[in-house]
Design a protein around this motif. Sequence first.
Motif, PDB file in Angstrom:
ATOM      1  N   ARG A 178       0.779  -1.020  -0.270  1.00  0.00           N
ATOM      2  CA  ARG A 178       0.165   0.141   0.161  1.00  0.00           C
ATOM      3  C   ARG A 178       1.170   1.013   0.298  1.00  0.00           C
ATOM      4  NH1 ARG A 178      -2.478  -2.292   5.871  1.00  0.00           N
ATOM      5  NH2 ARG A 178      -0.934  -2.105   7.161  1.00  0.00           N
ATOM      6  N   VAL A 179       2.053   0.949   0.434  1.00  0.00           N
ATOM      7  CA  VAL A 179       2.517   1.968   0.807  1.00  0.00           C
ATOM      8  C   VAL A 179       3.525   2.803  -1.078  1.00  0.00           C
ATOM      9  CG1 VAL A 179       5.093   3.115   1.725  1.00  0.00           C
ATOM     10  CG2 VAL A 179       3.949   1.694   2.510  1.00  0.00           C
ATOM     11  N   ALA A 180       3.757   1.961  -1.643  1.00  0.00           N
ATOM     12  CA  ALA A 180       3.694   2.004  -3.630  1.00  0.00           C
ATOM     13  C   ALA A 180       3.252   2.735  -3.838  1.00  0.00           C
ATOM     14  CB  ALA A 180       4.608   0.630  -3.265  1.00  0.00           C
ATOM     15  N   ARG A 181       1.562   2.138  -3.647  1.00  0.00           N
ATOM     16  CA  ARG A 181       0.459   2.480  -4.597  1.00  0.00           C
ATOM     17  C   ARG A 181       0.047   4.102  -4.010  1.00  0.00           C
ATOM     18  NH1 ARG A 181      -0.261  -2.417  -4.139  1.00  0.00           N
ATOM     19  NH2 ARG A 181      -0.826  -3.905  -6.363  1.00  0.00           N
ATOM     20  N   SER A 182       0.234   4.472  -2.590  1.00  0.00           N
ATOM     21  CA  SER A 182       0.044   6.081  -2.612  1.00  0.00           C
ATOM     22  C   SER A 182       1.006   6.936  -3.111  1.00  0.00           C
ATOM     23  CB  SER A 182       0.327   6.059  -0.692  1.00  0.00           C
ATOM     24  OG  SER A 182      -1.147   5.349   0.021  1.00  0.00           O
ATOM     25  N   ALA A 183       2.799   5.825  -2.750  1.00  0.00           N
ATOM     26  CA  ALA A 183       3.477   6.324  -3.301  1.00  0.00           C
ATOM     27  C   ALA A 183       3.587   7.295  -5.440  1.00  0.00           C
ATOM     28  CB  ALA A 183       4.687   6.181  -3.561  1.00  0.00           C
ATOM     29  N   TYR A 184       2.861   6.137  -5.272  1.00  0.00           N
ATOM     30  CA  TYR A 184       2.732   6.814  -6.726  1.00  0.00           C
ATOM     31  C   TYR A 184       1.505   7.690  -7.073  1.00  0.00           C
ATOM     32  CZ  TYR A 184       0.477   5.384 -11.745  1.00  0.00           C
ATOM     33  OH  TYR A 184      -0.259   5.870 -12.654  1.00  0.00           O
ATOM     34  N   GLU A 185       0.728   7.632  -6.217  1.00  0.00           N
ATOM     35  CA  GLU A 185      -0.696   8.549  -6.595  1.00  0.00           C
ATOM     36  C   GLU A 185      -0.057  10.191  -6.360  1.00  0.00           C
ATOM     37  OE1 GLU A 185      -3.973   5.118  -5.777  1.00  0.00           O
ATOM     38  OE2 GLU A 185      -3.664   7.004  -4.385  1.00  0.00           O
ATOM     39  N   VAL A 186       1.003   9.670  -5.246  1.00  0.00           N
ATOM     40  CA  VAL A 186       0.792  11.154  -4.980  1.00  0.00           C
ATOM     41  C   VAL A 186       2.278  11.770  -5.662  1.00  0.00           C
ATOM     42  CG1 VAL A 186       3.120  11.215  -3.095  1.00  0.00           C
ATOM     43  CG2 VAL A 186       2.227  12.744  -2.608  1.00  0.00           C
ATOM     44  N   PHE A 187       3.643  10.933  -6.226  1.00  0.00           N
ATOM     45  CA  PHE A 187       4.504  10.893  -7.451  1.00  0.00           C
ATOM     46  C   PHE A 187       3.699  12.070  -8.277  1.00  0.00           C
ATOM     47  CE2 PHE A 187       7.574   8.137  -4.584  1.00  0.00           C
ATOM     48  CZ  PHE A 187       7.556   9.277  -3.656  1.00  0.00           C
ATOM     49  N   ARG A 188       2.910  10.847  -8.828  1.00  0.00           N
ATOM     50  CA  ARG A 188       2.225  11.630 -10.512  1.00  0.00           C
ATOM     51  C   ARG A 188       1.323  12.284 -10.377  1.00  0.00           C
ATOM     52  NH1 ARG A 188      -2.950   8.082 -12.083  1.00  0.00           N
ATOM     53  NH2 ARG A 188      -3.433   7.994 -10.132  1.00  0.00           N
ATOM     54  N   GLY A 189       1.131  12.848  -8.898  1.00  0.00           N
ATOM     55  CA  GLY A 189       0.206  14.170  -8.876  1.00  0.00           C
ATOM     56  C   GLY A 189       0.729  15.477  -8.745  1.00  0.00           C
ATOM     57  N   LEU A 190       2.436  14.898  -8.227  1.00  0.00           N
ATOM     58  CA  LEU A 190       3.163  16.331  -7.776  1.00  0.00           C
ATOM     59  C   LEU A 190       4.409  15.620  -9.030  1.00  0.00           C
ATOM     60  CD1 LEU A 190       4.545  15.167  -4.319  1.00  0.00           C
ATOM     61  CD2 LEU A 190       3.081  17.416  -4.995  1.00  0.00           C
TER      62      LEU A 190
END
Length: 320
Positions: A178-190
């Motif tokens: 789940r850490v990787a999925r949330s990281a993906y979402e925030v990195f994509r957003g930024l």
Amino acid sequence: MINQRRPDGSLRHLITLDGLPRAELEDLLARAQHFVCEPGEQPRANQSLAGITIGNLFTEPSTRTRVSFELAGRRLGAEVVNLEVQLSSRAKGETMLDTIYTLQALHFDMFIIRDPQAGVVAHVAENVAPHVSVLSAGEAHVSHPTQGLLDALTIRQRKGDRFERLTIAVVGDIRHSRVARSAYEVFRGLGVGDLRLVAPAAMMPDAGEFAGTHRFATPEEGLRDVDVVMMLRIQKERMEQAAIPDGDDYFARFGLTPARLAFAKPDAIVMHPQPMNRGVEIDSAVADGPQSVIRDQVRNGVAMRMAVLETIARPRPLRS
Ligand code: ASP
């Protein structure tokens, strides 16, 4: 997908980072930075959540997330209650809802929930009273939004806010993380420029997930010239017994050693959400070495959660 917003557009729940606009992510990071304090300094505190009661409901183990949410609430003047929720006594979220309704009657305003079953946090959010907010503290393999935010804050402190210039490698058990999925979402957003997934085949997510990333089968290829190395723990609790790799074997192929880290840029930073398995996914010489920001991640957890709690409980317009 659940609507996390109030009718006026402000953030009411935090279940996922998916779809949060860049300006809102940047505002959260800036707010959090304001709460960061150096070791030995008196922690930042205010009374912005005075009169608010927060319930921590964790049905999976947690050290950092639970303690930092508790400290974050208290440092903003809220009352924080930790509840023991017996996973065995509830079926499909129904008993969780009964607990929630009881706590609502006791005037709780916010619930912070960690649960091993996908969908339970959103289910609770859909059923609470209109003034109540629900925050995810980790949902199955699906998401861990405040971890994603604190990881972004840690990167911003070391690498600045021009995320489009950065190359970030996420390494290890991405499939169950789940850490990787949330990281993906925030990195994509930024707007991160180059996001790499580095994992053995059995730990790579399905092809339909993590769109726009680059996939690598070995750290020697995937770590080349990266700015950030984000290591992950093998999520044994979400794997069949037979699929769990041998620790020595895994370390030989994927463990982050000083020699492997040398493929990254000389000033690359090393992250790990913890708990860490030293000698399995990471060598102690790297975990405790000069490029490691693992303790910064922990420190940033309180500041980031303060920013999230304040944003949700006391919304204000975004700075333009
Ligand atoms: N503490 C993180 C989580 O709750 C990472 C991990 O457990 O591997 O997902």
